[in-house]
Motif scaffolding. Structure first.
Motif, PDB file in Angstrom:
ATOM      1  N   GLY A  94       0.782  -1.228   0.000  1.00 36.29           N
ATOM      2  CA  GLY A  94       0.000   0.000   0.000  1.00 36.29           C
ATOM      3  C   GLY A  94       0.810   1.272   0.000  1.00 36.29           C
ATOM      4  O   GLY A  94       0.250   2.370  -0.132  1.00 36.29           O
ATOM      5  N   ALA A 278       3.191   5.615   5.507  1.00 34.27           N
ATOM      6  CA  ALA A 278       1.945   5.715   6.279  1.00 34.27           C
ATOM      7  C   ALA A 278       2.176   5.475   7.770  1.00 34.27           C
ATOM      8  O   ALA A 278       1.287   5.014   8.491  1.00 34.27           O
ATOM      9  CB  ALA A 278       0.887   4.753   5.736  1.00 34.27           C
ATOM     10  N   ALA A 310      -3.598  11.646   1.103  1.00 32.61           N
ATOM     11  CA  ALA A 310      -3.757  10.201   0.921  1.00 32.61           C
ATOM     12  C   ALA A 310      -4.025   9.876  -0.553  1.00 32.61           C
ATOM     13  O   ALA A 310      -4.801  10.559  -1.219  1.00 32.61           O
ATOM     14  CB  ALA A 310      -4.898   9.688   1.791  1.00 32.61           C
ATOM     15  N   GLY A 311      -3.354   8.835  -1.032  1.00 28.67           N
ATOM     16  CA  GLY A 311      -3.505   8.425  -2.412  1.00 28.67           C
ATOM     17  C   GLY A 311      -2.573   9.135  -3.364  1.00 28.67           C
ATOM     18  O   GLY A 311      -2.429   8.726  -4.529  1.00 28.67           O
ATOM     19  N   ALA A 316      -1.540   3.759   1.699  1.00 27.90           N
ATOM     20  CA  ALA A 316      -2.569   3.138   2.534  1.00 27.90           C
ATOM     21  C   ALA A 316      -1.930   2.457   3.738  1.00 27.90           C
ATOM     22  O   ALA A 316      -0.746   2.123   3.729  1.00 27.90           O
ATOM     23  CB  ALA A 316      -3.344   2.110   1.714  1.00 27.90           C
ATOM     24  N   GLN A 323      -6.614   0.276  10.009  1.00 27.20           N
ATOM     25  CA  GLN A 323      -7.266   1.574   9.874  1.00 27.20           C
ATOM     26  C   GLN A 323      -8.158   1.848  11.082  1.00 27.20           C
ATOM     27  O   GLN A 323      -8.103   2.939  11.681  1.00 27.20           O
ATOM     28  CB  GLN A 323      -8.101   1.588   8.589  1.00 27.20           C
ATOM     29  CG  GLN A 323      -8.847   2.889   8.337  1.00 27.20           C
ATOM     30  CD  GLN A 323      -9.806   2.756   7.163  1.00 27.20           C
ATOM     31  OE1 GLN A 323     -10.533   1.768   7.061  1.00 27.20           O
ATOM     32  NE2 GLN A 323      -9.799   3.741   6.280  1.00 27.20           N
ATOM     33  N   THR A 347     -10.757   9.032   6.075  1.00 32.22           N
ATOM     34  CA  THR A 347     -10.168   9.403   4.780  1.00 32.22           C
ATOM     35  C   THR A 347     -10.573   8.400   3.705  1.00 32.22           C
ATOM     36  O   THR A 347     -10.408   7.194   3.871  1.00 32.22           O
ATOM     37  CB  THR A 347      -8.631   9.453   4.893  1.00 32.22           C
ATOM     38  OG1 THR A 347      -8.272  10.505   5.800  1.00 32.22           O
ATOM     39  CG2 THR A 347      -7.995   9.717   3.539  1.00 32.22           C
ATOM     40  N   VAL A 349     -10.183   7.851  -0.584  1.00 31.05           N
ATOM     41  CA  VAL A 349      -9.512   8.293  -1.803  1.00 31.05           C
ATOM     42  C   VAL A 349     -10.417   8.009  -2.991  1.00 31.05           C
ATOM     43  O   VAL A 349     -10.843   6.863  -3.207  1.00 31.05           O
ATOM     44  CB  VAL A 349      -8.160   7.573  -1.974  1.00 31.05           C
ATOM     45  CG1 VAL A 349      -7.509   7.952  -3.295  1.00 31.05           C
ATOM     46  CG2 VAL A 349      -7.232   7.920  -0.808  1.00 31.05           C
ATOM     47  N   GLY A 355      -9.824   1.021  -0.719  1.00 34.56           N
ATOM     48  CA  GLY A 355      -8.531   1.088  -0.040  1.00 34.56           C
ATOM     49  C   GLY A 355      -8.685   1.459   1.425  1.00 34.56           C
ATOM     50  O   GLY A 355      -9.744   1.908   1.874  1.00 34.56           O
ATOM     51  N   THR A 356      -7.605   1.292   2.179  1.00 38.38           N
ATOM     52  CA  THR A 356      -7.642   1.567   3.623  1.00 38.38           C
ATOM     53  C   THR A 356      -6.634   2.672   3.949  1.00 38.38           C
ATOM     54  O   THR A 356      -5.429   2.419   4.014  1.00 38.38           O
ATOM     55  CB  THR A 356      -7.338   0.288   4.420  1.00 38.38           C
ATOM     56  OG1 THR A 356      -6.168  -0.352   3.875  1.00 38.38           O
ATOM     57  CG2 THR A 356      -8.490  -0.684   4.313  1.00 38.38           C
ATOM     58  N   TYR A 357      -7.159   3.869   4.141  1.00 39.02           N
ATOM     59  CA  TYR A 357      -6.310   5.042   4.313  1.00 39.02           C
ATOM     60  C   TYR A 357      -6.610   5.757   5.637  1.00 39.02           C
ATOM     61  O   TYR A 357      -7.756   5.797   6.091  1.00 39.02           O
ATOM     62  CB  TYR A 357      -6.526   6.032   3.162  1.00 39.02           C
ATOM     63  CG  TYR A 357      -6.084   5.499   1.816  1.00 39.02           C
ATOM     64  CD1 TYR A 357      -4.799   5.748   1.341  1.00 39.02           C
ATOM     65  CD2 TYR A 357      -6.943   4.735   1.030  1.00 39.02           C
ATOM     66  CE1 TYR A 357      -4.391   5.250   0.116  1.00 39.02           C
ATOM     67  CE2 TYR A 357      -6.546   4.229  -0.197  1.00 39.02           C
ATOM     68  CZ  TYR A 357      -5.262   4.493  -0.651  1.00 39.02           C
ATOM     69  OH  TYR A 357      -4.850   3.985  -1.868  1.00 39.02           O
TER      70      TYR A 357
END
Length: 485
Positions: A94, A278, A310-311, A316, A323, A347, A349, A355-357
């Motif tokens: 990620g 991250a 993020a992204g 991620a 998360q 958050t 994206v 995804g896991t942000y």
């Protein structure tokens, strides 16, 4: 699935694991299914150890000057395939692409150091009496194992692979079940470089296979990198089974910021340290101690944190559970009196909704008794504690049970020296947010960040991966016999 199912690598071939337990590999970038991994059984580990044992006599008896030639070729292959390896690392972990490129560059540096080992393990010879000499040499241990985490799918395996194998050992690698793809590609490149079959093997799995490695009677040494909780368990279990063990655990790295620090440089370094990868690295800054009035620097830190998106320039976190855990720490800190200056919760994206942000998060007025100040968050979050003096800052830093890193930001040489002398950490930075030593200097913390003797990289690792043989030699029968001969 984008990739074929993940298989073990044993005796120079990719083979299926034999259990029925399967783990899907989901990309944290966008939630896509990348592949599927089958967990290994004790029988699968036995097969890998048998392959390593069979390869060990010939490999250990190969002169080190010849063993190292494989890694000269391997270094070239890492350079040739850097783009592919970086993309793979980003997909399964990620992290953003530039961070993955830097990770492969560090792999190359670690291999470069290993190619210097023939010059570092030459041994010693001394004539101790007339016609009698004593000689020392470093010899390999045999079959060794390396258990690695998810946060650096390629780099952390390279903390152990080049040095252990150049020094004559044969290795069992157990990757994290969260990022198993990179180690398979590493195995293929090592074979292409000319590494004999059985010298390097990969066994996939979860907790069960870690326990089996610690228990296996034919594995002489185990290295581990992960959380402190698991590091303690691995160290105790491995040493109870009479193995050498070096287990690296978690961290709570403190950045001590003084009023005379250069605002822009400090802010950039603090934010890069807390948000790089991250925040999923054991050298990330997760606690800042503001000494005196540094509000002007904190404002600059918030400005820099808001530039992290993020992204784009923030990757991620590894999965949904991480998360949720990170966001829980943030919420709890607010409930306990912390003040959020930059909030990265919730958050999403665009285009990567699966995804896991977690966005960059800065929390002021954290106190040392809060969980966010005591525990490893492993996300792009920094809690700011306040101290009136350097001594108070040192008391806060010293009270933390971990001991990976500590940094100070100041233009005062005496203040920097004071922190260097009194911080309870194995790696110290002055105006450096991530004080990771470059090769040949070794990586390793203190206290509950490391269990075992020595460090995992650099010259210090030689002691861990070898044992010392001492020989006393006499060829002249006419020499007078005395107490030395």
């Amino acid at each position: 699935m984008k990739y074929p199912k993940i298989r073990n690598y044993v005796g120079g071939k990719f083979v299926d694991a034999s259990s029925t337990k399967r783990i899907p590999l989901i990309s944290p970038v966008n939630g896509d299914l990348l592949s599927e991994m089958t967990c290994s059984t004790d029988g699968d580990l036995n097969a890998a150890v048998a392959a390593a044992k069979a390869a060990f006599p010939a490999w250990s008896q190969t002169p080190i000057k010849e063993r190292v030639q494989v890694f000269f070729k391997y270094k070239n292959l890492l350079e040739k395939h850097q783009l592919e390896l970086s993309e793979l690392c980003s997909e399964e972990n990620g992290k953003i692409y530039s961070e993955s490129v830097a990770e492969i560059e560090k792999c190359i540096e670690l291999v470069e150091f290993a190619t210097s080992l023939p010059q570092l393990v030459t041994g010693e010879v001394l004539e101790v009496s007339r016609g009698v000499e004593c000689k020392t040499e470093r010899v390999p241990l045999g079959v060794v194992a390396s258990i690695v985490p998810f946060n650096f799918p390629a780099m952390i395996p390279h903390w152990t692979i080049p040095n252990a194998i150049v020094l004559g050992n044969c290795m069992i690698m157990k990757p994290s079940e969260k990022v198993p793809l990179s180690c398979g590609r590493i195995a293929a490149l090592l074979k292409e470089a000319g590494l004999p079959d059985g010298v390097f093997n990969v066994v996939h799995g979860d907790t069960d296979i870690v326990e089996a490695i610690c228990n296996h009677p034919d594995i002489a040494a185990v290295s581990f990198v992960g959380s402190t909780k698991v590091a303690k368990i691995v160290y105790q279990r491995a040493t109870q089974n009479l193995k050498r063990c070096l287990a690296l655990g978690g961290a709570k790295n403190h950045l001590i910021v003084l009023p005379d620090a250069i605002s822009s440089m400090t802010a950039q370094n603090v934010v890069a340290s807390m948000s790089g990868c991250a925040g999923q690295r054991c050298m990330a800054a997760s606690a800042m101690i503001a000494v005196g009035n540094v509000d002007h620097i904190i404002e600059k830190i918030c400005e820099e944190a808001r530039k992290i998106v993020a992204g784009k320039n923030l990757g991620a976190v590894i999965n949904k559970a991480s998360q949720e855990r990170i966001e829980k720490y943030i919420t709890e800190a607010v409930e306990q009196g912390g003040k959020i200056l930059v909030d990265g919760r919730n958050t999403i994206v665009a285009g990567k909704e699966g995804g896991t942000y977690v966005g960059p998060t800065v929390i002021d007025f954290v106190t040392p008794d809060m969980n966010i100040a005591k525990e490893e968050v492993f996300g792009p979050v920094i809690g700011i504690m306040r101290a009136k003096t350097l001594d108070e800052a040192i008391l806060i830093e010293n009270a933390n049970p971990y001991g990976n890193a500590a940094s100070v930001f100041t233009q005062s040489g005496s203040a920097a020296r004071y922190i260097m002398e009194h911080a309870s950490a194995g790696m110290i930075g002055v105006n450096v947010g991530v004080p990771v030593p470059r090769e040949p200097f070794s990586f390793g913390g203190w206290n509950e960040s490391k269990f075992g003797v020595g460090d995992i990289t650099g010259k210090s690792s030689i002691e861990f991966w070898t044992k010392l043989k001492k020989s006393t030699i006499k060829w002249n029968p006419e020499a007078t016999v005395n107490w030395m001969s």
